[in-house]
Design a protein around this motif. Structure first.
Motif, PDB file in Angstrom:
ATOM      1  N   THR A 204      30.477  14.496 -20.659  1.00  0.00           N
ATOM      2  CA  THR A 204      29.300  15.484 -20.795  1.00  0.00           C
ATOM      3  C   THR A 204      28.457  15.063 -21.800  1.00  0.00           C
ATOM      4  O   THR A 204      27.802  16.291 -22.267  1.00  0.00           O
ATOM      5  CB  THR A 204      30.187  16.777 -20.671  1.00  0.00           C
TER       6      THR A 204
ATOM      7  N   GLN B  55      37.501  11.673 -21.109  1.00  0.00           N
ATOM      8  CA  GLN B  55      36.289  12.077 -21.030  1.00  0.00           C
ATOM      9  C   GLN B  55      35.426  11.347 -22.067  1.00  0.00           C
ATOM     10  O   GLN B  55      34.420  11.087 -21.908  1.00  0.00           O
ATOM     11  CB  GLN B  55      36.037  13.552 -21.192  1.00  0.00           C
TER      12      GLN B  55
ATOM     13  N   ASN C  63      42.763   5.138 -36.310  1.00  0.00           N
ATOM     14  CA  ASN C  63      43.476   6.348 -36.043  1.00  0.00           C
ATOM     15  C   ASN C  63      44.501   6.386 -36.584  1.00  0.00           C
ATOM     16  O   ASN C  63      45.555   5.239 -36.749  1.00  0.00           O
ATOM     17  CB  ASN C  63      43.505   6.603 -34.315  1.00  0.00           C
TER      18      ASN C  63
ATOM     19  N   SER D 184      40.899  10.595 -30.152  1.00  0.00           N
ATOM     20  CA  SER D 184      42.040  10.311 -29.640  1.00  0.00           C
ATOM     21  C   SER D 184      41.841   9.525 -28.732  1.00  0.00           C
ATOM     22  O   SER D 184      42.865   8.628 -28.171  1.00  0.00           O
ATOM     23  CB  SER D 184      42.983  11.674 -29.349  1.00  0.00           C
TER      24      SER D 184
ATOM     25  N   SER E 123      32.817  12.976 -30.887  1.00  0.00           N
ATOM     26  CA  SER E 123      33.517  13.585 -29.842  1.00  0.00           C
ATOM     27  C   SER E 123      33.105  15.172 -29.510  1.00  0.00           C
ATOM     28  O   SER E 123      32.454  15.501 -30.317  1.00  0.00           O
ATOM     29  CB  SER E 123      34.798  13.491 -30.013  1.00  0.00           C
TER      30      SER E 123
HETATM   31  C1  LIG Z   1      35.018  18.514 -18.193  1.00  0.00           C
HETATM   32  C2  LIG Z   1      35.213  18.026 -19.616  1.00  0.00           C
HETATM   33  C3  LIG Z   1      34.320  17.172 -20.078  1.00  0.00           C
HETATM   34  C4  LIG Z   1      34.453  16.740 -21.706  1.00  0.00           C
HETATM   35  N1  LIG Z   1      33.639  15.714 -21.971  1.00  0.00           N
HETATM   36  C5  LIG Z   1      33.862  15.178 -23.112  1.00  0.00           C
HETATM   37  C6  LIG Z   1      32.661  14.393 -23.581  1.00  0.00           C
HETATM   38  O1  LIG Z   1      31.664  14.201 -23.191  1.00  0.00           O
HETATM   39  N2  LIG Z   1      33.200  13.583 -24.867  1.00  0.00           N
HETATM   40  C7  LIG Z   1      34.194  13.804 -25.480  1.00  0.00           C
HETATM   41  O2  LIG Z   1      34.650  13.266 -26.576  1.00  0.00           O
HETATM   42  N3  LIG Z   1      35.206  14.931 -25.205  1.00  0.00           N
HETATM   43  C8  LIG Z   1      34.844  15.466 -23.974  1.00  0.00           C
HETATM   44  N4  LIG Z   1      36.006  16.326 -23.509  1.00  0.00           N
HETATM   45  C9  LIG Z   1      37.053  16.645 -24.248  1.00  0.00           C
HETATM   46  C10 LIG Z   1      38.274  15.711 -24.347  1.00  0.00           C
HETATM   47  O3  LIG Z   1      38.895  15.956 -23.375  1.00  0.00           O
HETATM   48  C11 LIG Z   1      38.866  15.770 -25.873  1.00  0.00           C
HETATM   49  O4  LIG Z   1      39.402  17.102 -25.929  1.00  0.00           O
HETATM   50  C12 LIG Z   1      38.140  15.374 -26.897  1.00  0.00           C
HETATM   51  O5  LIG Z   1      37.515  14.005 -26.769  1.00  0.00           O
HETATM   52  C13 LIG Z   1      39.032  15.190 -27.953  1.00  0.00           C
HETATM   53  O6  LIG Z   1      38.194  14.911 -29.104  1.00  0.00           O
HETATM   54  P1  LIG Z   1      38.654  14.259 -30.562  1.00  0.00           P
HETATM   55  O7  LIG Z   1      39.478  12.887 -30.099  1.00  0.00           O
HETATM   56  O8  LIG Z   1      37.833  14.292 -31.645  1.00  0.00           O
HETATM   57  O9  LIG Z   1      39.959  15.194 -31.000  1.00  0.00           O
HETATM   58  P2  LIG Z   1      41.551  15.096 -30.746  1.00  0.00           P
HETATM   59  O10 LIG Z   1      42.125  14.878 -29.385  1.00  0.00           O
HETATM   60  O11 LIG Z   1      42.193  16.417 -31.540  1.00  0.00           O
HETATM   61  O12 LIG Z   1      41.786  13.923 -31.756  1.00  0.00           O
HETATM   62  C14 LIG Z   1      41.585  13.576 -32.769  1.00  0.00           C
HETATM   63  C15 LIG Z   1      42.458  12.289 -33.641  1.00  0.00           C
HETATM   64  O13 LIG Z   1      42.383  12.111 -34.880  1.00  0.00           O
HETATM   65  C16 LIG Z   1      43.385  11.523 -35.177  1.00  0.00           C
HETATM   66  N5  LIG Z   1      43.609  11.790 -36.710  1.00  0.00           N
HETATM   67  C17 LIG Z   1      43.609  12.958 -37.502  1.00  0.00           C
HETATM   68  N6  LIG Z   1      43.685  12.629 -38.750  1.00  0.00           N
HETATM   69  C18 LIG Z   1      43.411  11.575 -38.858  1.00  0.00           C
HETATM   70  C19 LIG Z   1      43.082  10.832 -40.145  1.00  0.00           C
HETATM   71  N7  LIG Z   1      43.275  11.394 -41.425  1.00  0.00           N
HETATM   72  N8  LIG Z   1      42.995   9.263 -39.929  1.00  0.00           N
HETATM   73  C20 LIG Z   1      42.895   8.818 -38.906  1.00  0.00           C
HETATM   74  N9  LIG Z   1      42.918   9.411 -37.768  1.00  0.00           N
HETATM   75  C21 LIG Z   1      43.389  10.815 -37.768  1.00  0.00           C
HETATM   76  C22 LIG Z   1      44.335  12.076 -34.457  1.00  0.00           C
HETATM   77  O14 LIG Z   1      45.700  11.214 -34.436  1.00  0.00           O
HETATM   78  C23 LIG Z   1      44.109  12.105 -33.299  1.00  0.00           C
HETATM   79  O15 LIG Z   1      44.316  11.125 -32.420  1.00  0.00           O
HETATM   80  C24 LIG Z   1      35.507  17.021 -22.353  1.00  0.00           C
HETATM   81  C25 LIG Z   1      36.731  17.745 -21.563  1.00  0.00           C
HETATM   82  C26 LIG Z   1      36.304  18.170 -20.343  1.00  0.00           C
HETATM   83  C27 LIG Z   1      37.504  18.992 -19.741  1.00  0.00           C
END
Ligand SMILES: Cc1cc2nc3c(=O)[nH]c(=O)nc-3n(C[C@H](O)[C@H](O)[C@H](O)COP(=O)(O)OP(=O)(O)OC[C@H]3O[C@@H](n4cnc5c(N)ncnc54)[C@H](O)[C@@H]3O)c2cc1C
Length: 319
Positions: A249, A268, A283, A264, A231
């Motif tokens: 992106t 995006q 998750n 999560s 991510s």
């Molecule tokens: C203009 C713009 C462009 C973007 N482009 C992208 C893009 O190309 N790709 C992208 O991915 N994001 C993009 N984002 C960011 C996006 O909005 C999110 O912030 C991002 O995807 C979140 O990453 P994540 O799911 O890893 O983290 P989080 O949202 O923090 O999620 C972490 C997840 O892990 C779970 N978790 C935690 N511990 C454990 C465990 N031990 N076992 C199981 N589950 C667990 C939680 O419940 C949570 O659901 C963009 C944002 C903007 C504003």
């Protein structure tokens, strides 16, 4: 005119993966000929296999500037022969997304980007493409000649068993306005997420970059068919390379199997993977948005689920 021109990518003297998939997409919209254009600085491995996967002719265009990606030269070459074809198809890779509009601009023709399906609708080519970060699907009819940039993995490669003749194409004179200084390979030399049949992506839930080792092990259990993605949250944190980022992106992927681990499911992120054939989400939050697009959801701690899954995949593949 029903013939289709497919522009294939070359890197390091070999065709990039996905040539058969793009030829299969071309075959959906024509009973006529499909020609594959290959621009290179020298011999290219794999051209003799293109007939079997749907190329009637392989058109080779040689130029010393084609040793690295040369958008001005390749676009000029493709556009110089495009008037003989109903459409030009390019893969929606990072390179193809750059090249497709350049060819269309030189043809003064429309360009449909990031297409996930295509068919004939009367005399028009009907294409479907995700818009608004994948929240909606747009259907377009391309009624004149145009460029269609097709998402990798949209169609599996088919078998045609044609001989696949070859012909040389002249490279027209062009001005090189953009020069690629170097192409840097991922330090891991790993499979590209945009090309792998299986993609296992990790998110912030992994808690620490060293825990990507769990995903590497799961990927290895698939026997070289899986790539590890990420991510944006973890790419921004420096836990993974940008080349591994999936999403709006990052890269758009459409593998046969996508496993989202500790992600999560922000809109995006979904924009880059929701057209995967089968989506598995792991998750610990049962309300995580990723479960809305998942075919199989596992609510649990990834540190327990992933090793169990790795063991199960190893066992299944051993039989
Ligand atoms: C203009 C713009 C462009 C973007 N482009 C992208 C893009 O190309 N790709 C992208 O991915 N994001 C993009 N984002 C960011 C996006 O909005 C999110 O912030 C991002 O995807 C979140 O990453 P994540 O799911 O890893 O983290 P989080 O949202 O923090 O999620 C972490 C997840 O892990 C779970 N978790 C935690 N511990 C454990 C465990 N031990 N076992 C199981 N589950 C667990 C939680 O419940 C949570 O659901 C963009 C944002 C903007 C504003």
């Amino acid at each position: 005119m029903t013939d289709i021109l497919v522009v294939l990518e070359v890197r390091d003297g070999a065709l990039r993966k996905g040539a058969g998939e793009l030829l299969a997409a071309a075959r959906r919209i024509t009973d006529g000929s499909v020609d594959a254009l290959v621009c290179s600085a020298g011999a290219v491995n794999g051209l003799d296999a293109l007939g079997a996967v749907g190329a009637d002719r392989v058109l080779t265009a040689l130029h010393p500037d084609f040793a690295t990606y040369c958008p001005d030269g390749i676009a000029a070459t493709a556009a110089s022969i495009a008037s003989s074809y109903r459409a030009v198809l390019v893969a929606a890779t990072a390179t193809g997304k750059d090249l497709g509009p350049r060819i269309a601009a030189r043809m003064n023709a429309p360009c449909a980007m990031d297409v996930t399906s295509l068919d004939m609708n009367g005399n028009a080519i009907r294409v479907v493409r995700p818009v608004y970060a994948g929240k909606a699907l747009q259907t377009l009819d391309v009624s004149s000649s145009g460029v269609i940039v097709v998402r990798p993995g949209a169609y599996p490669a088919g078998q045609h068993g044609r001989p696949g003749a070859t012909a040389a194409v002249n490279v027209p004179s062009f001005t090189r306005r953009l020069e690629v200084a170097a192409v840097r390979k991922s330090d891991k030399g790993a499979l590209d997420v945009a090309e792998a049949r299986v993609v296992i992506s990790g998110g912030r839930g992994l808690g620490d970059p060293k825990n990507f080792a769990l995903l590497d092990e799961l990927a290895a259990a698939f026997g070289g068919e899986a790539a590890v993605g990420a991510s944006r949250a973890v790419v921004d944190a420096g836990w993974a390379e940008h080349g591994a980022q999936v999403g709006q992106t990052g890269k758009t992927v459409a593998p046969e199997l996508y496993i989202a681990v500790g992600i999560s499911g922000a809109i995006q992120h979904l924009a880059g993977m929701r057209t995967a054939k089968v989506i598995v989400a792991i998750n610990r939050d049962k309300d995580a948005p990723i479960f809305k697009v998942a075919d199989y959801g596992i609510v649990g701690d990834l540190f327990e689920v992933v090793p169990a899954l790795t063991a199960a995949v190893k066992q299944a593949r051993a039989h």
